[in-house]
Design a protein around this motif. Sequence first.
Motif, PDB file in Angstrom:
ATOM      1  N   ALA A 165       0.818  -1.213   0.000  1.00  0.00           N
ATOM      2  CA  ALA A 165       0.000   0.000   0.000  1.00  0.00           C
ATOM      3  C   ALA A 165       0.851   1.261   0.000  1.00  0.00           C
ATOM      4  O   ALA A 165       0.333   2.357   0.249  1.00  0.00           O
ATOM      5  N   GLY A 166       2.152   1.109  -0.267  1.00  0.00           N
ATOM      6  CA  GLY A 166       3.021   2.283  -0.251  1.00  0.00           C
ATOM      7  C   GLY A 166       3.245   2.785   1.163  1.00  0.00           C
ATOM      8  O   GLY A 166       2.977   2.102   2.145  1.00  0.00           O
ATOM      9  N   ALA A 171       1.093   9.003   3.572  1.00  0.00           N
ATOM     10  CA  ALA A 171      -0.200   9.299   2.948  1.00  0.00           C
ATOM     11  C   ALA A 171      -1.182   9.864   3.967  1.00  0.00           C
ATOM     12  O   ALA A 171      -1.912  10.835   3.690  1.00  0.00           O
ATOM     13  N   PRO A 178      -4.196   5.336   0.043  1.00  0.00           N
ATOM     14  CA  PRO A 178      -3.935   4.704  -1.254  1.00  0.00           C
ATOM     15  C   PRO A 178      -5.215   4.086  -1.813  1.00  0.00           C
ATOM     16  O   PRO A 178      -6.101   3.650  -1.063  1.00  0.00           O
ATOM     17  N   ASN A 179      -5.295   4.018  -3.133  1.00  0.00           N
ATOM     18  CA  ASN A 179      -6.496   3.474  -3.781  1.00  0.00           C
ATOM     19  C   ASN A 179      -6.794   2.050  -3.332  1.00  0.00           C
ATOM     20  O   ASN A 179      -7.961   1.665  -3.193  1.00  0.00           O
TER      21      ASN A 179
END
Length: 343
Positions: A165-166, A171, A178-179
């Motif tokens: 998910a990065g 974020a 995240p998308n």
Amino acid sequence: MFFRFSRRAVCGAGKTEMMFETIALALQQQKRVCWAIPRADVVIELVPRLKQAFPHALVIGLHGHSDEKMDYGDIVISTTHQLIRFYQAFDLLIIDEVDAFPYTFDEMLPRLAKKACKPTCATIYLSATPSKADQIAIKKGALKCCLIPARYHLYSLDIPKFQWAGNLEKALKKGRLPNVVLRWMRKKLATNRRALLFVPTIEAGYLLQQVLKKLLRLEVAFVYSSDEQRIAKVKAFKEGEGQFLITTMILERGVTIADIDVAIFCAEHEVYEESALVQISGRVGRNPKYPHGEIIFFHYGITEAMDAAREQIKRMNQSAWKQHLLKEEPKYEMSSLLSIYHY
């Protein structure tokens, strides 16, 4: 004679109920029993269960905010810190979640436990994730152990899914998700699935709470150790209020909520040790009416702890299947079968 015994069972195996016969035998012999637990929340949850199981016994619950006026009862359910009240008081001591904070991180607590026991006291350790030191003691034969690899309802443990998910922490600080996380959340909303959302820090919890309100228009409760309303919030969620509950690791163990999914945010974070990840995964599938659920680790890179936790769960499933304890054969990806081993 001081007797030590370890009982290791998977999360949701029914360790509490397994102790009832032992406690009943002790009470028949007019012995005093102590059940020591790391956290006040679990004391609060266990007291009514023991009162129901032993209606003719005096059951006392002790923790930092308890209103009990008595120290002694036939059964004393206590946080480990409250053992400071006692000296050679107990004939049977059950130390639940013996691997958990703060017991394994505070050298004073094992000394308090020993001081609270009579010289003839029997001590039973309960855990789904014993410490490395206890595992070594078990292998050497210095600590007797009973291993229970299956849950009482005999369905296999759910295996965590890993989802990149990065950098989630970054974020969240920017007010984004995240998308892949948004899609997961929207799927839960569409299918009306409830979930515990684990975060590594209090800051991350507040940020996630704000982001969900901003992006999905969701009002989601958040609980953490110093939250004075956490007991009420958890009680409300257990009773069906709210679709999601954000939590730090205070709910990693000792809490049973029927028909629940679990997501771990920032699963690569250093606070998530192998034992914590196993315990969090164990929140899913505890009820025989709802023996399965989804466990997802949103991460920015797979850690050794994440791999070890997933492999430990697989080993337990495989051991239970080989002992013909499961109603179903565990399902794994073929690539994962090669890493399963036994001990």
